[in-house]
Design a protein around this motif. Sequence first.
Motif, PDB file in Angstrom:
ATOM      1  N   THR A 272     -82.009  19.885  -2.863  1.00  0.00           N
ATOM      2  CA  THR A 272     -81.688  18.489  -3.151  1.00  0.00           C
ATOM      3  C   THR A 272     -80.471  17.991  -2.365  1.00  0.00           C
ATOM      4  O   THR A 272     -80.167  16.805  -2.391  1.00  0.00           O
ATOM      5  CB  THR A 272     -81.414  18.306  -4.660  1.00  0.00           C
ATOM      6  N   TYR A 386     -78.209  18.186  -6.819  1.00  0.00           N
ATOM      7  CA  TYR A 386     -77.179  17.322  -6.253  1.00  0.00           C
ATOM      8  C   TYR A 386     -77.420  15.885  -6.679  1.00  0.00           C
ATOM      9  O   TYR A 386     -78.553  15.381  -6.670  1.00  0.00           O
ATOM     10  CB  TYR A 386     -77.207  17.424  -4.726  1.00  0.00           C
ATOM     11  N   ALA A 387     -76.342  15.211  -7.043  1.00  0.00           N
ATOM     12  CA  ALA A 387     -76.416  13.794  -7.386  1.00  0.00           C
ATOM     13  C   ALA A 387     -75.343  13.081  -6.582  1.00  0.00           C
ATOM     14  O   ALA A 387     -74.148  13.370  -6.732  1.00  0.00           O
ATOM     15  CB  ALA A 387     -76.189  13.575  -8.880  1.00  0.00           C
TER      16      ALA A 387
END
Length: 388
Positions: A272, A386-387
């Motif tokens: 991600t 992951y953001a």
Amino acid sequence: MADNAAPARRAVLGLDVGKASHWACMLTRDGEVAVNRPVANSEHELDRLFSQVEEGTLVVVDQVRNIGALPISRARRAGLDVAYLPGIAAHQASRMFAGDAKTDERDAHVIARTAMGLPDALLPVPERDGSLEAARSLASQRDHMVTCATRDKNRLRSILLESCPAFEALVDPSDPKWLRVLARLGGAWGVADAGRASFSALMRGAGGPARTDAWTAITSSTRPPEVMVRAENPQVKMLARRISEAMEEASRLDAEIASLLESDDTYACLLTIPGIGPRTASELTIAIDISSFPDHDHLASYCGIAPRNRRSGTSIASVAASRQGNKRLKNLLIFSCNSLTRSANRFGEYYRACRGRGMCHGEALKAVARKRLKVIYAVMRDKAPYAA
């Protein structure tokens, strides 16, 4: 106020591992040599050695793969902890001991003494599950195939460059279409002998200008003596076939590795992160035991993308790029940032800001890799996607 009690030292068994036998040097808690002898590289002899050591002894090896695999597995079977002293650390530590001989006995003694006196020099040997170990084994084979392909590409370019530089400049030995041409027809003069129609048929799918430019390069160059052409074509065909086979095998292994790791939470979360693909995610999952690193700075140092400080009072204060660390991970982390340079995310913006401050492309890539490693560390530590 009473001083805190120092932690009790453990007995240490240093093993200079070898293919046929290992040299064992065991130090007691008081630092006395209790064992100093060779041990055959067999399950029976290793089990007999480990049964004679006291409970809680730390076994330290200088290699964790290949010839070090059996001692590690038998030590764990005996209920003993295992640690790893990297070869470069052992070599540097050996300078602190008297003498300059290079023997198995002295190396084992250096390993044991260093482990007892400098425990911070040791690295853990984590126990991996079957899927991770299988993926690591396949990754090693994939790396071997990539290395073989790179070596053959360099040899192929050398042959083509000597025969027809203008043609060599247009050939892409990573392109399946070019490899198909070279494997079937040979070098520039094998292509010329086959004719333009055959060449165009094998290059079908490539752009028209590429075919035209290659044919023009051949026809405008001077043909070498026929004896050289007869020597060149078989070599080119063989190398092109080997490169194709190695690339196909590497792709197959990549798919197998991804299949083995698809249920791994760390691998899934790494995918991600911007710029992290299956190859980079698998390498990070296989190579890094995140529990061994207390923070992202330690991980950056291990990967070789943390700057190295040199200070001596107030007279010297410099920060330079480190040449230490895991070079494989270092290159992977840096070069995978190439895909971020034009992106609109935070890493692309940071790259452009670095360039605006006067950094060259390579320096900016390293800076982006270091910034992204903070995210990689948090994702691997928390096993969370992951953001942004």
